[in-house]
Scaffold this motif. Sequence first.
Motif, PDB file in Angstrom:
ATOM      1  N   SER A 209       0.834  -1.205   0.000  1.00  0.00           N
ATOM      2  CA  SER A 209       0.000   0.000   0.000  1.00  0.00           C
ATOM      3  C   SER A 209       0.871   1.258   0.000  1.00  0.00           C
ATOM      4  O   SER A 209       0.480   2.299  -0.521  1.00  0.00           O
ATOM      5  CB  SER A 209      -0.960   0.004   1.191  1.00  0.00           C
ATOM      6  N   GLU A 212       1.952   1.773  -3.550  1.00  0.00           N
ATOM      7  CA  GLU A 212       0.883   2.262  -4.423  1.00  0.00           C
ATOM      8  C   GLU A 212       0.897   3.774  -4.578  1.00  0.00           C
ATOM      9  O   GLU A 212       0.296   4.319  -5.499  1.00  0.00           O
ATOM     10  CB  GLU A 212      -0.481   1.821  -3.871  1.00  0.00           C
ATOM     11  N   LEU A 213       1.580   4.457  -3.639  1.00  0.00           N
ATOM     12  CA  LEU A 213       1.599   5.920  -3.692  1.00  0.00           C
ATOM     13  C   LEU A 213       2.699   6.455  -4.605  1.00  0.00           C
ATOM     14  O   LEU A 213       2.755   7.641  -4.872  1.00  0.00           O
ATOM     15  CB  LEU A 213       1.787   6.492  -2.281  1.00  0.00           C
ATOM     16  N   PRO A 218       0.452   3.793 -10.120  1.00  0.00           N
ATOM     17  CA  PRO A 218      -0.901   3.861 -10.699  1.00  0.00           C
ATOM     18  C   PRO A 218      -0.907   3.580 -12.192  1.00  0.00           C
ATOM     19  O   PRO A 218      -1.859   2.984 -12.716  1.00  0.00           O
ATOM     20  CB  PRO A 218      -1.357   5.296 -10.404  1.00  0.00           C
ATOM     21  N   TYR A 234     -13.304   0.949  -7.773  1.00  0.00           N
ATOM     22  CA  TYR A 234     -12.721   1.668  -6.634  1.00  0.00           C
ATOM     23  C   TYR A 234     -11.203   1.772  -6.774  1.00  0.00           C
ATOM     24  O   TYR A 234     -10.619   2.849  -6.655  1.00  0.00           O
ATOM     25  CB  TYR A 234     -13.104   0.919  -5.355  1.00  0.00           C
ATOM     26  N   ASP A 235     -10.565   0.625  -7.068  1.00  0.00           N
ATOM     27  CA  ASP A 235      -9.109   0.623  -7.218  1.00  0.00           C
ATOM     28  C   ASP A 235      -8.665   1.458  -8.416  1.00  0.00           C
ATOM     29  O   ASP A 235      -7.643   2.143  -8.375  1.00  0.00           O
ATOM     30  CB  ASP A 235      -8.600  -0.818  -7.371  1.00  0.00           C
ATOM     31  N   LEU A 237     -10.233   4.058  -9.703  1.00  0.00           N
ATOM     32  CA  LEU A 237     -10.342   5.477  -9.357  1.00  0.00           C
ATOM     33  C   LEU A 237      -9.203   5.921  -8.443  1.00  0.00           C
ATOM     34  O   LEU A 237      -8.642   7.005  -8.594  1.00  0.00           O
ATOM     35  CB  LEU A 237     -11.688   5.757  -8.688  1.00  0.00           C
ATOM     36  N   GLY A 238      -8.860   5.019  -7.509  1.00  0.00           N
ATOM     37  CA  GLY A 238      -7.741   5.330  -6.608  1.00  0.00           C
ATOM     38  C   GLY A 238      -6.456   5.548  -7.386  1.00  0.00           C
ATOM     39  O   GLY A 238      -5.702   6.491  -7.126  1.00  0.00           O
ATOM     40  N   ALA A 239      -6.209   4.675  -8.357  1.00  0.00           N
ATOM     41  CA  ALA A 239      -4.992   4.793  -9.161  1.00  0.00           C
ATOM     42  C   ALA A 239      -4.996   6.080  -9.967  1.00  0.00           C
ATOM     43  O   ALA A 239      -3.988   6.799 -10.048  1.00  0.00           O
ATOM     44  CB  ALA A 239      -4.869   3.572 -10.081  1.00  0.00           C
ATOM     45  N   ALA A 241      -6.590   8.800  -9.240  1.00  0.00           N
ATOM     46  CA  ALA A 241      -6.412   9.921  -8.312  1.00  0.00           C
ATOM     47  C   ALA A 241      -4.945  10.090  -7.940  1.00  0.00           C
ATOM     48  O   ALA A 241      -4.428  11.209  -7.904  1.00  0.00           O
ATOM     49  CB  ALA A 241      -7.262   9.698  -7.060  1.00  0.00           C
ATOM     50  N   THR A 242      -4.264   8.969  -7.670  1.00  0.00           N
ATOM     51  CA  THR A 242      -2.839   9.047  -7.329  1.00  0.00           C
ATOM     52  C   THR A 242      -2.044   9.661  -8.486  1.00  0.00           C
ATOM     53  O   THR A 242      -1.209  10.545  -8.287  1.00  0.00           O
ATOM     54  CB  THR A 242      -2.276   7.639  -7.027  1.00  0.00           C
TER      55      THR A 242
END
Lengths: 264, 342
Positions: A209, A212-213, A218, A234-235, A237-239, A241-242
């Motif tokens: 995790s 992932e940042l 991403p 969800y994942d 969108l997270g990627a 966003a990062t």
Amino acid sequence: MRTGAPASAGTTTPAGRMAALARAELTLLSRTKATLFAALFVPLVLPFTLRSAVDEMDLDGTGLSVGSVLLPSAIGFSLLFAVYSSLVTVYAARREELVLKRLRTGELRDSEILAGAALPSVAIGLVQCVVLSAACAALLDLGVPQAPHLALVGLLLGLVMWPALAAVVSSFSRSVEGAQVAAMPLLLISMLASGTLVPLEILPDRLASLCELLPLTPVVTLIRGGWTGDLSAYDALGAVATAVAWIVLAVFAVRRWFRWEPRR
Amino acid sequence: MNQHEHVIEVTDLRRVYGGGFEAVRGITFSVDRGELFALLGTNGAGKTSTVELLEGLAPPAGGSARVLGHDPYEERSKVRPRIGVMLQEGGFPSELTVSETVRMWAGCTSGARPTGEALELVGLGRRSGVRVKQLSGGEKRRLDLALALLGRPDVLFLDEPTTGLDAEGRQETWELVRELRDGGTTVLLTTHYLAEAEELADRLAILHEGRIAASGTPAEVTASQPSRITFELPDNYFLGDLPPLAELGVTDHDTDGRTVRLRTHELQRTATRLLLWAERARVELRGLDVRSASLEEAFLRIAREAAGTSASSSGAEMATDAQGSRDGTKAGNAKAGKGTAA
């Protein structure tokens, strides 16, 4: 190559100005053999040297295949070597030769100078990604992507993010050699911890995790998800966003700290 | 833009660098259409810092700069298509050829001349296929000039345009700049060659430590300076044996061994009376050197006065420069001295 480069009378346009600059940069790239070699061959050759290692990985239960591990890695290497690494050198070299300062006295806007200089490298990166995708699909039985839009979004974000990061990193050095050294930390971290050499799926959760940042993660995640089709919304969108956060951060840093002239 | 407005207008302009160094400390001047204005100064006087503000490369720390009626920094896109810039130091990728460089620049310049024409203009027509890194220093300056002229600019900024050129190249550049000026181009030029300013400038300003120490036409700037007469005292004569110096129109004098140096604002009167006295006394004034004020005199005097006794490194450099030209003109002065004496 004559597109959009008005050779004589008429008012210039942003596209025309960037095309003129990009053409000159392409000429320069073709004359700098070391950079050209690193940009063209490393990303194409490196993934295939990894193949035996990937073959031995324990991918059971991760939902990954050799192809879906290798292709995102290959595209990641392309972004790192053909785009990021070569552009750090380009920006530093143009700054040291006072080319950036000279260009700023003309009609080009600052953003046009940076984008125009990046175009050839970005184009090479894009072509490599297409070639790599076709090669992996054909040689590794990867098949067609299950969610091509994710792969495309990932690639586009990567092609915007890495030139911007290259511009930031090039600002923290006094010479071309210094810039190449300054480029190393992000290059190495990205190779090791963004799911390129080692898929995050086989790392411990907490480490994964954190990884992932990182900026390349991403991009790799989205491209891999594009092929496997098992990335949740969800994942995904997270990627995105990062990646967007990194782009915003890099653009801010460029506007704030980019050096147009050498330190004297 | 109104025809009667100044093309370049600078009011109380200031520039402060990151470290707090104040390079430009409140300068004011204006340049009209078709005028050639020269900024003179020692290295570090603030010439380039000033020109860069006018080119819009940085915002001023105070005061204002207007070029063609616009703020060159805030309104870049309005100003840039109408100006041509030659920086003090090139700024071309060394691996491009001359014509590739011009072609790239043409793609970024509204109303650009054809490549061949631009290169012919500066005498680089035969070097178009050569890589920039193989050009001589003078050729690089010419290439830079070609790019500055590429868009047929209304205003031309030339930062030390002839540094590194040989005498012939310098003459050719002067000729070209004069032609452009005569065609209505407004030119702002910086130089530390005094002859260049004397040769080209309609008006000039001498900068020292970020301030204008003197400005006007070359004649006006030199007119404020005294002329000079130098000679050796004849044997057995003392300074007191000369006619009263005030009567000769001498404003200031000094001696160095037997050498006497007189300064005057009335050169003809002082020289005539001195020579009449010598004729009557039947003495020969050896080493007689009669010299009207030149820009060089004015410049050195201003630099000296402003610098006080402490010669900064830049001042020393300038002085060496001037020393060279002074030695070079000695023969000419001797001739001029004879002419005046005859």
